[in-house]
Design an enzyme around this catalytic site. Structure first.
Site, PDB file in Angstrom:
ATOM      1  N   HIS A  63       0.841  -1.192   0.000  1.00 43.99           N
ATOM      2  CA  HIS A  63       0.000   0.000   0.000  1.00 43.99           C
ATOM      3  C   HIS A  63       0.878   1.245   0.000  1.00 43.99           C
ATOM      4  CE1 HIS A  63       0.801  -0.667   4.267  1.00 43.99           C
ATOM      5  NE2 HIS A  63       0.367   0.556   4.542  1.00 43.99           N
ATOM      6  N   HIS A  65       1.265   3.928   1.969  1.00 45.81           N
ATOM      7  CA  HIS A  65       1.725   4.672   3.134  1.00 45.81           C
ATOM      8  C   HIS A  65       3.251   4.776   3.119  1.00 45.81           C
ATOM      9  CE1 HIS A  65      -2.174   4.169   5.707  1.00 45.81           C
ATOM     10  NE2 HIS A  65      -2.211   5.218   4.914  1.00 45.81           N
ATOM     11  N   ASP A  67       5.703   4.556   5.208  1.00 45.56           N
ATOM     12  CA  ASP A  67       6.614   3.592   5.819  1.00 45.56           C
ATOM     13  C   ASP A  67       6.744   2.315   5.004  1.00 45.56           C
ATOM     14  OD1 ASP A  67       3.915   3.140   6.580  1.00 45.56           O
ATOM     15  OD2 ASP A  67       4.515   1.912   8.282  1.00 45.56           O
ATOM     16  N   HIS A 140      -7.678  -1.690   5.348  1.00 48.93           N
ATOM     17  CA  HIS A 140      -6.780  -0.689   5.918  1.00 48.93           C
ATOM     18  C   HIS A 140      -7.247   0.698   5.470  1.00 48.93           C
ATOM     19  CE1 HIS A 140      -3.233   0.638   7.951  1.00 48.93           C
ATOM     20  NE2 HIS A 140      -2.650   1.107   6.866  1.00 48.93           N
TER      21      HIS A 140
END
Length: 309
Positions: A63, A65, A67, A140
């Site tokens: 995904h 994001h 991090d 998520h």
């Protein structure tokens, strides 16, 4: 096949753990390296590891994001700076193509190799004679996916006693039989591969999930896996917080492994509140009370994926 964890922390790096990146090494199977997510600092972690960017040919992003993706432009650029010219294929959710192309363009980074970027929304992503990779959507805040890597069954070993009975000695004909071909002996007798091959070796299944709450996608990807890599951002005492932020607890990860017939579970993506390996022991205990064959993933931890007996 081996799992090598380059980062196991959630959100931000700490002095003890880097953010998410997982390598799957397949030295015997195809002499290549696949990377799952690429958080900030991943290339620094690789420099401290036995991994080589020259072996990297596939990257799977769960995904968008930070991090999980902020290390990607630097890694791709460094791969080219090292003189690597072999192609790489990147799989990820919608937006990954724009992110990569924009950051490389604005930074004037040169990538001297063919780079194919495939955006997907789940389904079968890749298949060749040895492996297939499929994906399914998870639950998520960002559009997140997990990956199921399936090794195809391998031919069984040759039955040496039967070959001796046929009077066949080691040589090129062994290779043909191993490949499933029939061979003719000097006396005109034919030996069929099915007569001298033992039971096929069951291929291994590795499931690597992105960030998620418990959901149907976990079930689809984890069913009967040899290894499941599952996030465990929090302990069960923070299950409300885990749900609010679309994450899982260690107990929920263990329940998923037990429910889906998994052979081994690796916990990763730990909250920074669990500062070091000592503070992670309660997460491990919580998971093992539900599913005993659970391990904590550690940065620079190398874990062989063995075939079932």
């Amino acid at each position: 096949m081996e799992l090598y964890f380059l980062g196991t922390n959630a959100g931000v790096p700490t002095l003890q753990r880097n953010v998410t990146s997982i390598a799957l090494r397949m030295l015997e199977e195809r002499r290549s390296l696949w990377l799952f997510d690429c958080g900030e600092g991943t290339q620094h972690q690789i420099l401290k590891s036995p991994l080589k960017l020259s072996k990297l040919d596939k990257i799977f992003i769960t995904h968008m994001h930070g991090d999980h993706i902020f290390g990607l432009p630097g890694l791709l650029s460094s791969r080219g700076a090292q003189g690597v010219t072999s192609p790489v294929t990147i799989y990820g959710p919608p937006g990954i193509k724009t992110f990569i192309e924009t950051t490389l363009h604005i930074s004037q980074s040169r990538v001297p190799y063919n780079m194919e970027i495939i955006e997907h929304t789940g389904g079968m992503l890749f298949e060749d004679s040895s492996f297939q990779v499929e994906s399914a959507k998870l639950d998520h805040r960002a559009e997140s996916y997990g990956y199921r890597i399936v090794e195809k069954d391998l031919p069984g070993s040759l039955d040496l006693k039967r070959l001796e009975a046929f009077g066949l000695k080691p040589g090129p004909l062994y290779g043909k039989l191993k490949r499933g071909e029939s061979v003719e002996l000097e006396d005109g007798q034919w030996i069929h591969a099915s007569d001298v091959l033992l039971t096929p070796k069951k291929g291994r299944v590795v499931t690597i999930l992105g960030d998620t709450r418990p959901c149907e996608g976990v079930k689809l990807l984890a069913k009967d896996a040899d290894v499941l890599v599952h996030e465990a951002t929090f302990m069960e005492d923070l299950s409300d917080l885990a749900h609010e932020y679309y994450h899982s607890t260690a107990k929920q990860a263990a329940e998923a492994a037990k429910r889906n017939g998994v052979q081994a579970l690796f916990l990763t993506h730990f909250s920074s509140r669990y500062k070091d390996i000592e503070h992670l022991q309660p997460l491990l205990k919580e998971a093992q009370e539900v599913f005993e064959p659970t391990r904590l993933a550690e940065d620079f931890g190398l874990y062989p994926i063995n075939r079932r007996a």
